[in-house]
Design a protein around this motif. Structure first.
Motif, PDB file in Angstrom:
ATOM      1  N   ILE A  75       0.854  -1.202   0.000  1.00  0.00           N
ATOM      2  CA  ILE A  75       0.000   0.000   0.000  1.00  0.00           C
ATOM      3  C   ILE A  75       0.883   1.242   0.000  1.00  0.00           C
ATOM      4  O   ILE A  75       0.681   2.179  -0.780  1.00  0.00           O
ATOM      5  CB  ILE A  75      -0.934   0.023   1.226  1.00  0.00           C
ATOM      6  CG1 ILE A  75      -1.966  -1.098   1.127  1.00  0.00           C
ATOM      7  CG2 ILE A  75      -1.652   1.374   1.316  1.00  0.00           C
ATOM      8  CD1 ILE A  75      -2.868  -1.185   2.324  1.00  0.00           C
ATOM      9  N   ILE A  76       1.898   1.238   0.858  1.00  0.00           N
ATOM     10  CA  ILE A  76       2.778   2.408   0.961  1.00  0.00           C
ATOM     11  C   ILE A  76       3.505   2.638  -0.361  1.00  0.00           C
ATOM     12  O   ILE A  76       3.532   3.752  -0.901  1.00  0.00           O
ATOM     13  CB  ILE A  76       3.795   2.200   2.117  1.00  0.00           C
ATOM     14  CG1 ILE A  76       3.058   2.195   3.453  1.00  0.00           C
ATOM     15  CG2 ILE A  76       4.867   3.282   2.088  1.00  0.00           C
ATOM     16  CD1 ILE A  76       3.912   1.810   4.637  1.00  0.00           C
ATOM     17  N   THR A  79       1.198   3.836  -3.145  1.00  0.00           N
ATOM     18  CA  THR A  79       0.833   5.242  -2.969  1.00  0.00           C
ATOM     19  C   THR A  79       1.902   6.151  -3.562  1.00  0.00           C
ATOM     20  O   THR A  79       1.601   7.062  -4.335  1.00  0.00           O
ATOM     21  CB  THR A  79       0.668   5.567  -1.471  1.00  0.00           C
ATOM     22  OG1 THR A  79      -0.232   4.612  -0.907  1.00  0.00           O
ATOM     23  CG2 THR A  79       0.140   6.967  -1.273  1.00  0.00           C
ATOM     24  N   THR A  82       2.002   6.070  -7.343  1.00  0.00           N
ATOM     25  CA  THR A  82       0.939   6.870  -7.953  1.00  0.00           C
ATOM     26  C   THR A  82       1.268   8.351  -7.862  1.00  0.00           C
ATOM     27  O   THR A  82       0.993   9.120  -8.785  1.00  0.00           O
ATOM     28  CB  THR A  82      -0.408   6.561  -7.277  1.00  0.00           C
ATOM     29  OG1 THR A  82      -0.528   5.154  -7.154  1.00  0.00           O
ATOM     30  CG2 THR A  82      -1.561   7.099  -8.079  1.00  0.00           C
ATOM     31  N   VAL A  83       1.882   8.762  -6.748  1.00  0.00           N
ATOM     32  CA  VAL A  83       2.322  10.154  -6.610  1.00  0.00           C
ATOM     33  C   VAL A  83       3.294  10.500  -7.741  1.00  0.00           C
ATOM     34  O   VAL A  83       3.138  11.516  -8.430  1.00  0.00           O
ATOM     35  CB  VAL A  83       2.990  10.381  -5.229  1.00  0.00           C
ATOM     36  CG1 VAL A  83       3.690  11.733  -5.194  1.00  0.00           C
ATOM     37  CG2 VAL A  83       1.964  10.292  -4.114  1.00  0.00           C
ATOM     38  N   LEU A  86       1.465  10.758 -11.101  1.00  0.00           N
ATOM     39  CA  LEU A  86       0.696  12.002 -11.264  1.00  0.00           C
ATOM     40  C   LEU A  86       1.616  13.194 -11.476  1.00  0.00           C
ATOM     41  O   LEU A  86       1.382  14.030 -12.354  1.00  0.00           O
ATOM     42  CB  LEU A  86      -0.195  12.239 -10.033  1.00  0.00           C
ATOM     43  CG  LEU A  86      -1.430  11.345  -9.921  1.00  0.00           C
ATOM     44  CD1 LEU A  86      -2.088  11.533  -8.574  1.00  0.00           C
ATOM     45  CD2 LEU A  86      -2.414  11.648 -11.023  1.00  0.00           C
ATOM     46  N   LEU A  87       2.691  13.259 -10.681  1.00  0.00           N
ATOM     47  CA  LEU A  87       3.604  14.396 -10.805  1.00  0.00           C
ATOM     48  C   LEU A  87       4.287  14.394 -12.172  1.00  0.00           C
ATOM     49  O   LEU A  87       4.466  15.437 -12.798  1.00  0.00           O
ATOM     50  CB  LEU A  87       4.656  14.365  -9.690  1.00  0.00           C
ATOM     51  CG  LEU A  87       4.144  14.670  -8.291  1.00  0.00           C
ATOM     52  CD1 LEU A  87       5.274  14.595  -7.289  1.00  0.00           C
ATOM     53  CD2 LEU A  87       3.490  16.038  -8.236  1.00  0.00           C
ATOM     54  N   GLN A  89       3.126  13.129 -14.932  1.00  0.00           N
ATOM     55  CA  GLN A  89       2.146  13.539 -15.948  1.00  0.00           C
ATOM     56  C   GLN A  89       1.972  15.041 -15.943  1.00  0.00           C
ATOM     57  O   GLN A  89       1.792  15.663 -16.977  1.00  0.00           O
ATOM     58  CB  GLN A  89       0.790  12.894 -15.665  1.00  0.00           C
ATOM     59  CG  GLN A  89       0.649  11.526 -16.225  1.00  0.00           C
ATOM     60  CD  GLN A  89      -0.785  11.066 -16.131  1.00  0.00           C
ATOM     61  OE1 GLN A  89      -1.666  11.578 -16.782  1.00  0.00           O
ATOM     62  NE2 GLN A  89      -1.025  10.103 -15.279  1.00  0.00           N
ATOM     63  N   ALA A  90       2.002  15.619 -14.760  1.00  0.00           N
ATOM     64  CA  ALA A  90       1.738  17.047 -14.653  1.00  0.00           C
ATOM     65  C   ALA A  90       2.933  17.884 -15.067  1.00  0.00           C
ATOM     66  O   ALA A  90       2.774  18.952 -15.646  1.00  0.00           O
ATOM     67  CB  ALA A  90       1.310  17.394 -13.231  1.00  0.00           C
ATOM     68  N   TYR A  91       4.156  17.412 -14.786  1.00  0.00           N
ATOM     69  CA  TYR A  91       5.308  18.289 -15.000  1.00  0.00           C
ATOM     70  C   TYR A  91       6.354  17.753 -15.978  1.00  0.00           C
ATOM     71  O   TYR A  91       7.259  18.480 -16.361  1.00  0.00           O
ATOM     72  CB  TYR A  91       5.956  18.633 -13.658  1.00  0.00           C
ATOM     73  CG  TYR A  91       4.981  19.335 -12.747  1.00  0.00           C
ATOM     74  CD1 TYR A  91       4.623  20.660 -13.015  1.00  0.00           C
ATOM     75  CD2 TYR A  91       4.382  18.686 -11.691  1.00  0.00           C
ATOM     76  CE1 TYR A  91       3.692  21.312 -12.218  1.00  0.00           C
ATOM     77  CE2 TYR A  91       3.454  19.328 -10.895  1.00  0.00           C
ATOM     78  CZ  TYR A  91       3.112  20.642 -11.167  1.00  0.00           C
ATOM     79  OH  TYR A  91       2.181  21.281 -10.390  1.00  0.00           O
ATOM     80  N   ALA A  92       6.286  16.483 -16.340  1.00  0.00           N
ATOM     81  CA  ALA A  92       7.271  15.955 -17.295  1.00  0.00           C
ATOM     82  C   ALA A  92       6.555  14.999 -18.235  1.00  0.00           C
ATOM     83  O   ALA A  92       6.839  13.811 -18.284  1.00  0.00           O
ATOM     84  CB  ALA A  92       8.412  15.254 -16.559  1.00  0.00           C
ATOM     85  N   TYR A  93       5.592  15.552 -18.991  1.00  0.00           N
ATOM     86  CA  TYR A  93       4.714  14.688 -19.772  1.00  0.00           C
ATOM     87  C   TYR A  93       5.445  13.917 -20.863  1.00  0.00           C
ATOM     88  O   TYR A  93       5.114  12.781 -21.163  1.00  0.00           O
ATOM     89  CB  TYR A  93       3.578  15.511 -20.379  1.00  0.00           C
ATOM     90  CG  TYR A  93       2.418  14.651 -20.787  1.00  0.00           C
ATOM     91  CD1 TYR A  93       1.512  14.206 -19.836  1.00  0.00           C
ATOM     92  CD2 TYR A  93       2.248  14.249 -22.098  1.00  0.00           C
ATOM     93  CE1 TYR A  93       0.462  13.395 -20.188  1.00  0.00           C
ATOM     94  CE2 TYR A  93       1.198  13.434 -22.464  1.00  0.00           C
ATOM     95  CZ  TYR A  93       0.303  13.011 -21.510  1.00  0.00           C
ATOM     96  OH  TYR A  93      -0.728  12.196 -21.855  1.00  0.00           O
TER      97      TYR A  93
END
Lengths: 203, 196
Positions: A75-76, A79, A82-83, A86-87, A89-93
């Motif tokens: 789980i850890i 998590t 996934t962080v 997401l990061l 995708q947002a900043y180094a697509y």
């Protein structure tokens, strides 16, 4: 104590350098090291996950019941993966498009779970951070080294990051071996580097 | 018994914290991710269609509710006036839907250009709809109304040889876009004027 923390950090750089010494985490090692850029990107992403999962596992090691520890570790780890996803995708697509499926697959990278189980669940936070960082940097260096060899021989260029790239470094008449950017090239390259490291290490 | 309760409690708490923090992060990065996807996935198609514009159509976009779905429109500004608008459509191809980006000149309701964005057509056959610029160039400059068909069906578009189904899909996608445009024309023009 200070000496041992330094040791926890440096052991990941040579003694227990993941893909060569531990021969763990071969899936991303073989798959993404077509270029140096991919190797560095994958290495940094894995280091991030390693460090933070080590910290959290180490901090919670007394609270986690031993019978469900693997589930808790997963789980850890998931998590933090996934962080990263997401990061990225947002900043180094662009990098995300190249690494694609291999980012979520960090969850099943045995290095991460291996460090959580073998080290972080038995040691303190500081030592675990040093361990995660050392192993992560070792992994990044290995992937970059493999990426360098494969990119130079396989496409004749060297992409450090984004537009910072050198083309035709072996001369314009150099015919790249496309074999090196395919899976067998990765295996052979990894094998030769492992062999070289053992040769140096055994002396 | 006590141990079992502890296991359940620890796992539940851990999952909840993990889920909660990921939901929070997702919400905070959603806009940035959408922007990146537009820039790298749809951006190239938009930029190749909207020629000679002075703005960034990926930033200058607006949404209009069309029934249950929300459609995005990308505005192209020429000489300080919102002149072009591009939006997405799709038509059924051979291997699934063919995604299209269609640019319209708002001043004369003519097609500025059509580009294929996503598709799962056969490489070398239907996939030429994306790679062969001559095929989609047939649409450029035609009035954006009525219905588009391939010549075999009595229309005005020459189909890609060997890929009639894909060509029909593209025509159907453009025709579908015409219907959307006619339905939302007034709103599109009104909203586009806000961009300069």
């Amino acid at each position: 104590m200070a000496k041992s923390i330094a040791h926890e950090f440096t052991k990941g750089l040579w003694e227990e350098i993941p893909p060569f010494r531990l021969v763990l985490g071969l899936c991303p090692t073989l798959a993404v090291t077509k270029t140096v850029e991919n190797g560095i990107g994958m290495g940094v992403a894995t280091t991030f996950v390693l460090v933070f999962s080590n910290i959290l596992v180490s901090a919670l090691r007394k609270l986690i019941p031993s019978k469900v520890r693997i589930a808790c570790f997963i789980i850890i780890i998931a998590t933090f993966v996934t962080v990263v996803e997401l990061l990225m995708q947002a900043y180094a697509y662009k990098l995300f498009m190249k690494l694609g499926i291999f980012i979520p697959l960090i969850v099943v990278n045995c290095i991460v779970l291996g460090r959580a189980e073998a080290f972080a669940s038995k040691n303190g936070i500081v030592a675990s951070t040093a361990d995660g960082l050392g192993i992560g940097i070792g992994f990044t260096l290995s992937l970059s080294a493999l990426g360098t060899v494969r990119e130079i021989l396989g496409s004749g260029s060297l992409t450090i990051w984004g537009d910072l790239a050198f083309h035709n470094i072996l001369g314009a008449s150099f015919q790249p071996f496309s074999f090196m950017v395919q899976a067998p090239g990765a295996f052979i390259c990894l094998g030769l580097m492992l062999c070289l490291m053992n040769l140096v290490g055994s002396k | 018994m006590n141990e079992m309760v502890k296991m359940v409690v620890v796992l539940t708490i851990l999952s909840c914290v993990s889920g909660g923090s990921l939901a929070f992060l997702r919400q905070n990065t959603a806009q940035q991710i959408e922007y990146q996807q537009l820039k790298f996935v749809k951006g190239p198609a938009i930029m190749s269609i909207l020629k000679g514009i002075s703005n960034n159509p990926i930033e200058d976009r607006f949404k209009i509710k069309d029934g249950d779905i929300e459609r995005s429109f990308y505005v192209g500004v020429v000489d300080g006036q919102a002149k072009y608008v591009a939006f997405e459509s799709s038509g059924g191809g051979f291997g699934g839907p063919v995604g299209l980006m269609i640019g319209v000149d708002l001043t004369n309701d003519k097609i500025l250009g059509v580009g294929v964005t996503t598709h799962s057509e056969t490489p070398g056959v239907g996939a030429r709809a994306k790679t062969d610029p001559d095929f989609v160039a047939q649409f450029s400059g035609l009035p954006f109304k009525g219905q588009f068909k391939v010549t075999a069906d009595g229309g005005q578009i020459d189909a890609l040889s060997g890929a009639t189904v894909t060509s029909r899909g593209v025509c159907a996608g453009v025709t579908a876009a015409i219907k959307v445009y006619e339905r939302l024309k007034d709103q599109i023009k009104e909203k586009a004027q806000a961009f300069k």
